[in-house]
Design an enzyme around this catalytic site. Sequence first.
Site: not given
Length: 736
Positions: A287, A322, A381, A404, A444, A446, A493, A498, A568
């Site tokens: 990267w 990725c 991603h 992944d 998810n 914050d 959201e 949620e 990125y």
Amino acid sequence: MSETMSTNEGKKRPPLNGRRALPSNNSNDEENEVPEMEAFGLLPRGFNPKDYLRVVDIHMFKEPHEINKQQHHTDKYYSPKLIVRRGQPFQIQIDFNRPYKPETDQFWLEYLIGRYPQQNKGTYIPILVGNVLKPGEWGAKITHKENNSIRLSIMSSATCIVGKFRLYVAVWTPFGILRTHRNSATDTYILFNPWCQQDAVYLDDEKEREEYVLNDVGIVFHGNINDIKLRSWSYGQFEENILDACLFLMDKAELELSGRGNPIKICRVASAVINSKDDNGVIAGSWDNAYTYGVAPSAWTGSVDILLEYYSSKQPVRYGQCWVFAGVFNTFLRCLGIPARLVTNYSSAHDTNANLRLDFFLDHEGKLDTRITKDSVWNYHCWNEAWMTRPDLPVGFGGWQVVDGTPQETSDGMYRCGPASVQAIKHGHVCYQFDAPFVYAEVNSDIVYSRREKNGTQVIEKIDTTHVGQLIVTKEVGGDGMMEITEEYKFQEGSEEERLALETAVMYGIKKQSAQETTYQPQTDVDMDFQVQKAVLGSDFKVTITFRNKSHNSYTATTYLSGNIVFYTGVTKNEFKKHSFSAKLEPSSSNSFDVVIKSSEYLSDLLDQASFHFFVTARINETGKILATQKATVLEIPALRIKTQGEMVGGKEMSVTVEFTNPLKQTLENVTLRLEGPGVLRTMKKEFRQIPANSTLIWELKFIPKQPGLRKLIASLNCNALRHVYGELNVQIQKP
């Protein structure tokens, strides 16, 4: 003679240990010696094997147009061997030296895999001929008899090992068992079967099976949330030697053969072996924008070159990011018959300490402190979803599973991730294996902006709960468009569901630091946002910052714009633009301010994805409140143009040109062009020393397309100053 035999045998065998009776059986490639004559005791002097029923020939019906490959949807594999899917009958014909007499003759089939076949491990499968085939269980029955030949219908178990089996036919005589000799032409590949209801990967929609198992090209969505870009990727799962290369990956990962009927185990070990960290796997990630001694990640147009290079060199292929890991993983899954799709998550959180919170630290002036900010938001991603049942989890968590292959964090001591149930992530049930908390955080978290006062106290300036995981997409079924799947991963959201899912995730041990531990009063009377003008690489553009003063007071805001060139992954390479100004904010009104970004400011440092990250902070001088917001933006990169000349017919030479105009004010040097198309042509490469500014390069090449039908040509251009240049063209190859 027998003495020397046994000593040789001893040399070949790995040393036994006290824990196992047999060494581990984890290579599909290795074989054991199978005796052609297995005597029951001393053979009488007059014994002549020719007196008994003898196999003269075995017909496998393995041509692409013949019944087996047609019925099993394996006619596209470029392989001379028989390839079938488990839990579904296939046909073979055996020619004997005389007519078969069921009253006196007795024969059976033996399927073997690996070096130490054992019946209880499913690596040695004897099949007696019976009258009925039970669905989803091993068995064989005679469907046709004519002269010296019999036609057999063979059913494999819907849970059997996936791999390459060796076939023997054994005939019983009073003095011993006679077997056919080793013949690799009768080798049989058995794959997963999404068409079979008893298979763990059963998918009930034919259109979806055609897309997620049989489509050999796909689309990678990249760019960022405000500027979605797409490019084609050639999966090439049916190309020559790719199936063997994929089986080799399981050998490389040392997955026991007996575990290779289980898609959960296969996905878990594959997610580790796709990257080179800790096991010398397929692709080495890089990267840092320096790709010496390797291919830049953006230059690859598909998976075939990577897998074949790894299969022959057994060394990691350099380099990937990725979408390369995800593209190769998708090829592996589809090749083995596991339905799979490549997924892009925009604004993907890489939460280093998995506390569902990404911490961005500002210094006392409101600038980002890069020394102590460790978390990052990736512009996007890519990962994969594989379709399977999850008998190891409670009911309801089967279906799409996140896997992944990009090495981000370790799981059980290795760089791997998944399979994690998408349904479990949506509902916050992150206690269910594997790696659900990490994926939950990716979609998810914050973002918390906090500032350290001069006296050392932390003040939270802003909490952004909607930035991460804003959009999750994949290619639509049967077309090249984008399909949004955000709601497969999360509820709307701000909805009640949620909040509930979040509380469930917290209950199951996801650490969620509350904001209460520090003072936090959100700023309410002034809003700030900014827009970045869409721009083509090499041109100037402007950033417009807008303040909305909702109060009845006049304010002045000291505003600071920081423009950074970023990978990125959201990691900053350097700051190329600093601009401060004082903004006068009139009561109950909006004011906009433009900042011009010149191409000369960014071109020298640009990275391969032409990605910028703008960070704007403003301090309201009268109240001391700080406003902070950030956005990523991507420049428009010019495309390659692909054109065809004349007719396009399978087996006849055709001509293609690839054109590109250099948009920069500088000469491009050491430019590499690649062109490939699954079923049409293997990757072609051409190097160009220089392309002067504003001049056009034309590359013409001739080739002979193999397969008729609608195919896709995919091209890429790569050099140090310019990467991520792609072009594609759909071509209809006529039948000859």
